[in-house]
Every structure is written in structure tokens, then in C-alpha cells.
Design a protein around this motif. Structure first.
Motif, short mmCIF file in Angstrom:
data_model
loop_
_atom_site.label_atom_id
_atom_site.label_comp_id
_atom_site.label_asym_id
_atom_site.label_seq_id
_atom_site.Cartn_x
_atom_site.Cartn_y
_atom_site.Cartn_z
N PRO A 86 7.01 43.22 -28.49
CA PRO A 86 7.82 43.90 -29.50
C PRO A 86 6.95 44.73 -30.44
O PRO A 86 5.74 44.51 -30.55
CB PRO A 86 8.47 42.74 -30.25
N PHE A 146 7.04 41.92 -39.76
CA PHE A 146 8.43 41.98 -39.37
C PHE A 146 8.50 42.46 -37.93
O PHE A 146 7.73 43.34 -37.52
CB PHE A 146 9.23 42.96 -40.25
N MET A 147 9.42 41.87 -37.16
CA MET A 147 9.66 42.34 -35.79
C MET A 147 11.08 41.99 -35.39
O MET A 147 11.65 41.04 -35.92
CB MET A 147 8.69 41.71 -34.80
N GLU A 148 11.63 42.77 -34.48
CA GLU A 148 12.91 42.42 -33.88
C GLU A 148 12.63 41.58 -32.64
O GLU A 148 11.94 42.04 -31.73
CB GLU A 148 13.66 43.69 -33.43
N SER A 149 13.15 40.38 -32.61
CA SER A 149 12.97 39.55 -31.43
C SER A 149 14.14 39.72 -30.46
O SER A 149 14.02 39.36 -29.29
CB SER A 149 12.81 38.08 -31.81
N TRP A 150 15.24 40.26 -30.93
CA TRP A 150 16.39 40.53 -30.06
C TRP A 150 17.23 41.64 -30.67
O TRP A 150 17.56 41.59 -31.85
CB TRP A 150 17.24 39.27 -29.86
N ASN A 151 17.54 42.62 -29.85
CA ASN A 151 18.45 43.70 -30.21
C ASN A 151 19.12 44.12 -28.91
O ASN A 151 18.49 44.71 -28.04
CB ASN A 151 17.66 44.86 -30.84
N ARG A 196 18.70 47.83 -27.80
CA ARG A 196 17.34 48.20 -27.39
C ARG A 196 16.96 47.56 -26.05
O ARG A 196 16.31 48.17 -25.21
CB ARG A 196 16.33 47.81 -28.46
N LYS A 206 2.81 37.34 -30.25
CA LYS A 206 4.24 37.62 -30.40
C LYS A 206 4.92 38.12 -29.13
O LYS A 206 6.00 38.68 -29.16
CB LYS A 206 4.49 38.58 -31.56
#
Length: 181
Positions: free
Chosen positions: A16, A26-31, A34, A106
């Protein structure tokens, strides 16, 4: 998000985008949008979280029937994570891929339905989290023998005192499991 191929179709490592500074990250672990744009149109129904001491080996687990796809990651500590293709019709049947997942790197690992999955913890207090595409069904759960010589998985376990559950100690070898067609 960077997608890294493993050499086995559909089994991928995900990196990610991480935004960090002196305060943290900060990170998006699920979208869903995307992931769909990246070719992973997934619908998750269950989230799981385990914490393990160093040397705990969990797996190699699969459900048949009711196979689960799993998006896995580590939020504290480190694991060596492995997936084995157990689809008899696949040219990659019996092949495995492994990746180190850690709180530091990550990375995430997408393990599609039709694969056995497991990991060994490389640090104490390792938190392992995963999203599943199908609900856990104890009547469908099976264990593939983690150290089956036919698989030849290169587990980084030298110097580790391994801890396995009773069901994982008696997993079946590849030739004896209820594999997928």
C-alpha cells in the motif's frame, strides 16, 4: 498500491501507499474501489485477528467446501506467510509462494480461494489480521501438512522452538487432502 506477482496466477503481494512523518503514518488497508481497479474485485464478510508468540506455526489451513479468499497482513511483529495452490486442475498445483509480512513493511498478501494458507511468527506478540470472502465453517476446515516433503516449503524456522496446534501437527500430505478440482 503496488502489486507484486508471485509466479502463481491470482496470488499477489500488495504494497500500500504509506504516508508518514515524525508523528507516525497513514495508509489505506482496504478500499473496494481501488482494489477493483487493480483487478481484485473482492467482497469480504468476516475479519479475524490473532496474536501469537514467537515460533507459533498456524496452518496450512483451507476450507473445502466453502473455500475462503483471505487478504492478510501483520500489524505488530513479523511472520513468514505461505500459500499453496491446491487446485488439481491448476498447472501450479502443489506450488507455494511465501512472503515476510511485518508491521514495518506493511505488505499484504492476497490468498485466493483454492489455496491452503499458513504462517510462522518470527517475533513475540505478533498480531495477524485478515479479511475473508466466506464465513469460517469448522465442518469444511482441513489442514495440509506444513512440512510435507512433497511441497518443499522453505520455512525460516532454524533456531525457533515451534508451537503447533494438535490439528496442525496431524495435517495431511498433499496427495491425501481433499483438494479442489
Amino acid at each position: 498500491m503496488n502489486i507484486i506477482e508471485t509466479g502463481i496466477p491470482d496470488l499477489v503481494i500488495l504494497e500500500p501507499k504509506v504516508f508518514g512523518d515524525e508523528r507516525g503514518f497513514f495508509m489505506e488497508s482496504w478500499n473496494a474501489s481501488r482494489f477493483k481497479d487493480a483487478g481484485l474485485d473482492l467482497d469480504f464478510v468476516q475479519d479475524n485477528h490473532s496474536r501469537s508468540a514467537k515460533g507459533v506455526l498456524r496452518g496450512l489451513h483451507f476450507q473445502n467446501p466453502n473455500p475462503q479468499g483471505k487478504l492478510v497482513r501483520v500489524t505488530s511483529g513479523r511472520v513468514w506467510d505461505v500459500a499453496v495452490d491446491i487446485r488439481r486442475s491448476s498447472p501450479h498445483f502443489g506450488k507455494w509462494a511465501g512472503v515476510e509480512l511485518s508491521a514495518e513493511n506493511k505488505r499484504m498478501f492476497w490468498v485466493p480461494p483454492g489455496f491452503a494458507h499458513g504462517f510462522v511468527t518470527l517475533e513475540d506478540n505478533t498480531d495477524f489480521q485478515y479479511k475473508c470472502t466466506t464465513y469460517y465453517d469448522p465442518g469444511s476446515e482441513h489442514s495440509l501438512l506444513w512440512n510435507d516433503p512433497e511441497l518443499g516449503i522453505e520455512w525460516p524456522v532454524d533456531g525457533l522452538e515451534l508451537r503447533l496446534s494438535e490439528k496442525d501437527k496431524v495435517g495431511k500430505p498433499l496427495h491425501a487432502i481433499e483438494a479442489f478440482e
